[in-house]
Design a protein around this motif. Sequence first.
Motif, PDB file in Angstrom:
ATOM      1  N   ALA A 404     -14.977   3.435 -12.940  1.00 13.09           N
ATOM      2  CA  ALA A 404     -14.396   2.953 -11.159  1.00 13.09           C
ATOM      3  C   ALA A 404     -14.307   1.761 -11.301  1.00 13.09           C
ATOM      4  CB  ALA A 404     -15.263   4.974 -10.859  1.00 13.09           C
ATOM      5  N   ASP A 405     -15.775   1.317 -11.488  1.00 12.98           N
ATOM      6  CA  ASP A 405     -15.621  -0.282 -11.133  1.00 12.98           C
ATOM      7  C   ASP A 405     -14.190  -1.518 -11.504  1.00 12.98           C
ATOM      8  OD1 ASP A 405     -17.471   0.039 -12.917  1.00 12.98           O
ATOM      9  OD2 ASP A 405     -18.246  -1.949 -13.057  1.00 12.98           O
ATOM     10  N   MET A 406     -14.488  -0.657 -12.666  1.00  9.50           N
ATOM     11  CA  MET A 406     -13.557  -1.355 -13.502  1.00  9.50           C
ATOM     12  C   MET A 406     -11.774  -1.255 -12.653  1.00  9.50           C
ATOM     13  SD  MET A 406     -14.750  -4.085 -15.606  1.00  9.50           S
ATOM     14  CE  MET A 406     -16.007  -4.552 -14.355  1.00  9.50           C
ATOM     15  N   HIS A 407     -11.814   0.384 -12.093  1.00 10.27           N
ATOM     16  CA  HIS A 407     -10.701   0.923 -12.111  1.00 10.27           C
ATOM     17  C   HIS A 407     -10.197   0.009 -10.796  1.00 10.27           C
ATOM     18  CE1 HIS A 407      -9.283   3.401 -15.026  1.00 10.27           C
ATOM     19  NE2 HIS A 407     -10.017   4.054 -15.349  1.00 10.27           N
ATOM     20  N   GLU A 408     -12.093  -0.328  -9.918  1.00 14.12           N
ATOM     21  CA  GLU A 408     -11.206  -0.751  -8.866  1.00 14.12           C
ATOM     22  C   GLU A 408     -10.562  -2.325  -8.950  1.00 14.12           C
ATOM     23  OE1 GLU A 408     -14.822  -0.212  -6.317  1.00 14.12           O
ATOM     24  OE2 GLU A 408     -14.297  -1.814  -5.030  1.00 14.12           O
ATOM     25  N   LYS A 409     -11.575  -2.699  -9.686  1.00 13.12           N
ATOM     26  CA  LYS A 409     -10.908  -4.332 -10.250  1.00 13.12           C
ATOM     27  C   LYS A 409      -9.276  -4.623 -10.139  1.00 13.12           C
ATOM     28  CE  LYS A 409     -14.703  -6.747 -10.631  1.00 13.12           C
ATOM     29  NZ  LYS A 409     -15.841  -7.210 -11.719  1.00 13.12           N
ATOM     30  N   ILE A 410      -8.696  -3.160 -11.568  1.00 15.98           N
ATOM     31  CA  ILE A 410      -7.909  -3.417 -12.025  1.00 15.98           C
ATOM     32  C   ILE A 410      -6.703  -2.739 -10.890  1.00 15.98           C
ATOM     33  CG2 ILE A 410      -6.581  -1.918 -13.663  1.00 15.98           C
ATOM     34  CD1 ILE A 410      -8.440  -1.177 -15.209  1.00 15.98           C
ATOM     35  N   ASP A 411      -7.120  -1.762  -9.996  1.00 15.13           N
ATOM     36  CA  ASP A 411      -6.255  -1.673  -8.687  1.00 15.13           C
ATOM     37  C   ASP A 411      -5.910  -2.749  -7.926  1.00 15.13           C
ATOM     38  OD1 ASP A 411      -5.683   1.110  -9.605  1.00 15.13           O
ATOM     39  OD2 ASP A 411      -7.474   2.128  -8.569  1.00 15.13           O
ATOM     40  N   ASN A 412      -6.743  -3.302  -7.511  1.00 10.62           N
ATOM     41  CA  ASN A 412      -7.232  -4.795  -6.748  1.00 10.62           C
ATOM     42  C   ASN A 412      -6.247  -5.889  -7.368  1.00 10.62           C
ATOM     43  OD1 ASN A 412      -8.657  -3.784  -5.141  1.00 10.62           O
ATOM     44  ND2 ASN A 412      -9.793  -4.985  -5.480  1.00 10.62           N
ATOM     45  N   TYR A 413      -6.306  -5.765  -9.053  1.00  5.61           N
ATOM     46  CA  TYR A 413      -5.689  -6.862  -9.953  1.00  5.61           C
ATOM     47  C   TYR A 413      -3.924  -6.644  -9.917  1.00  5.61           C
ATOM     48  CZ  TYR A 413      -3.620  -9.832 -13.598  1.00  5.61           C
ATOM     49  OH  TYR A 413      -2.949 -10.433 -14.755  1.00  5.61           O
ATOM     50  N   PHE A 414      -3.385  -5.747  -9.639  1.00  5.95           N
ATOM     51  CA  PHE A 414      -2.198  -4.812  -9.470  1.00  5.95           C
ATOM     52  C   PHE A 414      -1.612  -4.630  -8.637  1.00  5.95           C
ATOM     53  CE2 PHE A 414      -2.638  -2.935 -14.200  1.00  5.95           C
ATOM     54  CZ  PHE A 414      -1.591  -4.573 -14.659  1.00  5.95           C
ATOM     55  N   TYR A 415      -2.718  -4.606  -7.372  1.00  5.10           N
ATOM     56  CA  TYR A 415      -1.791  -5.212  -5.814  1.00  5.10           C
ATOM     57  C   TYR A 415      -1.609  -3.614  -5.736  1.00  5.10           C
ATOM     58  CZ  TYR A 415      -2.875 -10.178  -6.084  1.00  5.10           C
ATOM     59  OH  TYR A 415      -2.808 -11.537  -6.032  1.00  5.10           O
ATOM     60  N   LYS A 416      -2.157  -2.055  -6.033  1.00  7.70           N
ATOM     61  CA  LYS A 416      -1.655  -1.066  -6.360  1.00  7.70           C
ATOM     62  C   LYS A 416      -1.742  -0.458  -4.320  1.00  7.70           C
ATOM     63  CE  LYS A 416      -2.195   1.242 -10.219  1.00  7.70           C
ATOM     64  NZ  LYS A 416      -3.580   1.605 -11.142  1.00  7.70           N
ATOM     65  N   LYS A 417      -2.774  -1.376  -3.937  1.00  8.82           N
ATOM     66  CA  LYS A 417      -3.066  -0.712  -2.261  1.00  8.82           C
ATOM     67  C   LYS A 417      -2.475  -1.433  -1.536  1.00  8.82           C
ATOM     68  CE  LYS A 417      -6.229  -1.930   0.706  1.00  8.82           C
ATOM     69  NZ  LYS A 417      -7.759  -3.146   0.522  1.00  8.82           N
ATOM     70  N   GLU A 418      -2.333  -2.914  -1.812  1.00  8.37           N
ATOM     71  CA  GLU A 418      -0.623  -3.673  -1.082  1.00  8.37           C
ATOM     72  C   GLU A 418       0.669  -2.799  -1.321  1.00  8.37           C
ATOM     73  OE1 GLU A 418      -2.902  -4.862  -2.343  1.00  8.37           O
ATOM     74  OE2 GLU A 418      -4.233  -6.404  -1.233  1.00  8.37           O
ATOM     75  N   GLN A 419       0.831  -3.177  -2.402  1.00 12.60           N
ATOM     76  CA  GLN A 419       2.322  -2.370  -2.657  1.00 12.60           C
ATOM     77  C   GLN A 419       2.286  -0.832  -2.328  1.00 12.60           C
ATOM     78  OE1 GLN A 419       4.219  -3.238  -6.225  1.00 12.60           O
ATOM     79  NE2 GLN A 419       2.128  -3.532  -6.703  1.00 12.60           N
ATOM     80  N   GLU A 420       1.728   0.225  -1.933  1.00 14.23           N
ATOM     81  CA  GLU A 420       1.039   1.373  -1.427  1.00 14.23           C
ATOM     82  C   GLU A 420       1.835   1.440   0.485  1.00 14.23           C
ATOM     83  OE1 GLU A 420       1.573   5.563  -2.002  1.00 14.23           O
ATOM     84  OE2 GLU A 420       1.252   3.186  -4.014  1.00 14.23           O
ATOM     85  N   GLU A 421       0.811   0.224   1.010  1.00 10.25           N
ATOM     86  CA  GLU A 421       0.972   0.136   2.593  1.00 10.25           C
ATOM     87  C   GLU A 421       2.498  -0.164   2.806  1.00 10.25           C
ATOM     88  OE1 GLU A 421      -1.880  -3.132   4.072  1.00 10.25           O
ATOM     89  OE2 GLU A 421      -3.055  -1.135   3.873  1.00 10.25           O
ATOM     90  N   ALA A 422       3.305  -1.241   1.471  1.00  7.95           N
ATOM     91  CA  ALA A 422       4.578  -1.377   1.815  1.00  7.95           C
ATOM     92  C   ALA A 422       5.234  -0.574   1.946  1.00  7.95           C
ATOM     93  CB  ALA A 422       4.544  -2.955   1.357  1.00  7.95           C
ATOM     94  N   LYS A 423       5.133   0.338   0.943  1.00 14.19           N
ATOM     95  CA  LYS A 423       6.029   0.837   1.109  1.00 14.19           C
ATOM     96  C   LYS A 423       5.667   2.425   1.767  1.00 14.19           C
ATOM     97  CE  LYS A 423       7.433   4.727  -3.119  1.00 14.19           C
ATOM     98  NZ  LYS A 423       6.348   5.414  -3.955  1.00 14.19           N
ATOM     99  N   LYS A 424       4.807   2.339   2.330  1.00 13.55           N
ATOM    100  CA  LYS A 424       4.546   3.336   3.692  1.00 13.55           C
ATOM    101  C   LYS A 424       5.423   2.477   4.731  1.00 13.55           C
ATOM    102  CE  LYS A 424       0.871   5.699   3.465  1.00 13.55           C
ATOM    103  NZ  LYS A 424      -0.673   5.309   2.777  1.00 13.55           N
ATOM    104  N   LYS A 425       5.287   1.500   4.920  1.00 13.17           N
ATOM    105  CA  LYS A 425       5.892   0.682   6.257  1.00 13.17           C
ATOM    106  C   LYS A 425       7.143   0.883   6.086  1.00 13.17           C
ATOM    107  CE  LYS A 425       3.204  -3.736   7.699  1.00 13.17           C
ATOM    108  NZ  LYS A 425       3.057  -4.452   7.357  1.00 13.17           N
ATOM    109  N   ALA A 426       8.280   0.405   4.589  1.00 12.31           N
ATOM    110  CA  ALA A 426       9.773   0.692   4.003  1.00 12.31           C
ATOM    111  C   ALA A 426      10.280   1.952   5.166  1.00 12.31           C
ATOM    112  CB  ALA A 426       9.581   0.294   2.964  1.00 12.31           C
ATOM    113  N   GLU A 427       9.388   3.140   4.600  1.00 12.31           N
ATOM    114  CA  GLU A 427      10.198   4.285   4.534  1.00 12.31           C
ATOM    115  C   GLU A 427       9.568   4.811   6.174  1.00 12.31           C
ATOM    116  OE1 GLU A 427       7.898   6.401   0.179  1.00 12.31           O
ATOM    117  OE2 GLU A 427       6.737   6.639   2.575  1.00 12.31           O
ATOM    118  N   ALA A 428       8.782   4.560   6.603  1.00 11.90           N
ATOM    119  CA  ALA A 428       8.693   4.593   8.020  1.00 11.90           C
ATOM    120  C   ALA A 428       9.981   3.382   8.635  1.00 11.90           C
ATOM    121  CB  ALA A 428       7.420   4.185   9.020  1.00 11.90           C
ATOM    122  N   LYS A 429      10.466   3.206   8.340  1.00  9.61           N
ATOM    123  CA  LYS A 429      11.550   1.906   9.295  1.00  9.61           C
ATOM    124  C   LYS A 429      12.523   3.256   9.282  1.00  9.61           C
ATOM    125  CE  LYS A 429      10.164  -2.499   8.548  1.00  9.61           C
ATOM    126  NZ  LYS A 429      10.557  -3.846   8.026  1.00  9.61           N
TER     127      LYS A 429
END
Length: 429
Positions: A404-429
């Motif tokens: 799990a600790d490596m997955h957390e770093k991998i997710d950060n590296y690929f900016y998964k959270k930020e991309q998810e947020e951006a997707k949600k924002k775009a959908e909400a518009k």
Amino acid sequence: MSKNYTYDTQRAFDFLNSIGFVRMAGTAEELKAAEMIRDDMLAAGIDARIEDFTVQDVDVNTATLEVLEPYTASYTVTAYKGSGCADALEADFVYIEDAFEANLVDVKGKIVLVNGFLRLPLYKKIIEAGAIGFITMSGDMLDKMEESDLFTRTLRAPLRTLGLIPGANLRVCDAFDMVLRGASRVRLSVNTKLADRTSRNVVAVIPGTASDEEICFTAHYDSVEFSTGVYDNGAGSVILMELARWFAANPARRTLKFIWTGSEEIGLEGSKAYVRDHADELDKCRFMINVDVGGSVLGKELCSCTADETVTTFTDTFMKINGYAMKVDRDIYSSDNMPFADLDVPAASFFRVGAPGAGHIHDRNDIISLLSAKGLEKTILYVMDYADTLANAVVFPFERKVPADMHEKIDNYFYKKEQEEAKKKAEAK
Ligand SMILES: [Zn+2]
């Protein structure tokens, strides 16, 4: 040493020299290098083939930058591939350094200059602060003008999801001039149009003798603009070629898949394409070994295990028992190991880092004269020994999972959270 491995460091070095031309993602030169690797492997009796995938580049990419106040001047800039377009956009200009909070209080409606490379968190700050254009800088203040390469940067897909504003890159000496002279109003034009290109992986499969399990090997063979990319990463490519020759003559229990990836330098596109196109085989892949940078005359051997403690401890112990001088740690490594580790394939990345001042990447100083056949040899030998031990292990010693600790770093590296947020924002518009 447990075995008398055969390899030819001079052959490896000569081949490295022969692919020492700029091999950018999706270009004819990248294709040429892929064909050279494939043909060399075929000539050695190894069944290698080229696998195509699509990457993005540009059809049109031009930009101009003029200072209007308090002096007038124009600077040579390159357009950010895939950024927003602008026709003579006039605005106030502000240098926001590294975009700390106090740098960002008054940038709404302005064109901003930032230090260095544009990573996603920095771009996010610029967008959220309301800037309408951005400028980055590259190179070194100490570059002689005739050797000062002006790089063309790309606004990568994860950044584009946050919103598009026009962007350009300029030489650090010109950024220095603008800031020193107090540039306060500028005119920026950017015209950029994305287009698809074909890039390639070269894949060779050496069937195992006694197991359905597989081990994958990667090394990227592409380079960046202005760079012959011999250290990064023609070296890893020729190291894998020596391994492929050894294992073709000495098949292991497990199937070995050698993947020379294209387009690593524009965002690990080759390894991403491989794991996508070979998804149905990937559950058999127990482990992957990545070699990225090597061959430097002066340097040291390092390994990053994107895996759990058992892999790190084994790797460290293995190197010590066999007398290979190396530092092993447990971490992510920004290379082709990442798409594999993201899908729970534990990975070991090996890299011979040049001594300070004796190893350069991503610019015109990545040159063959800093490398040697002997510089390649250590890496060839220990990767071969390590891979041989794992490929022939009676029972594979590691779980096929990434903790799990490596997955957390991998997710950060690929900016998964930020991309998810951006997707949600775009959908909400
Ligand atoms: Zn590299």
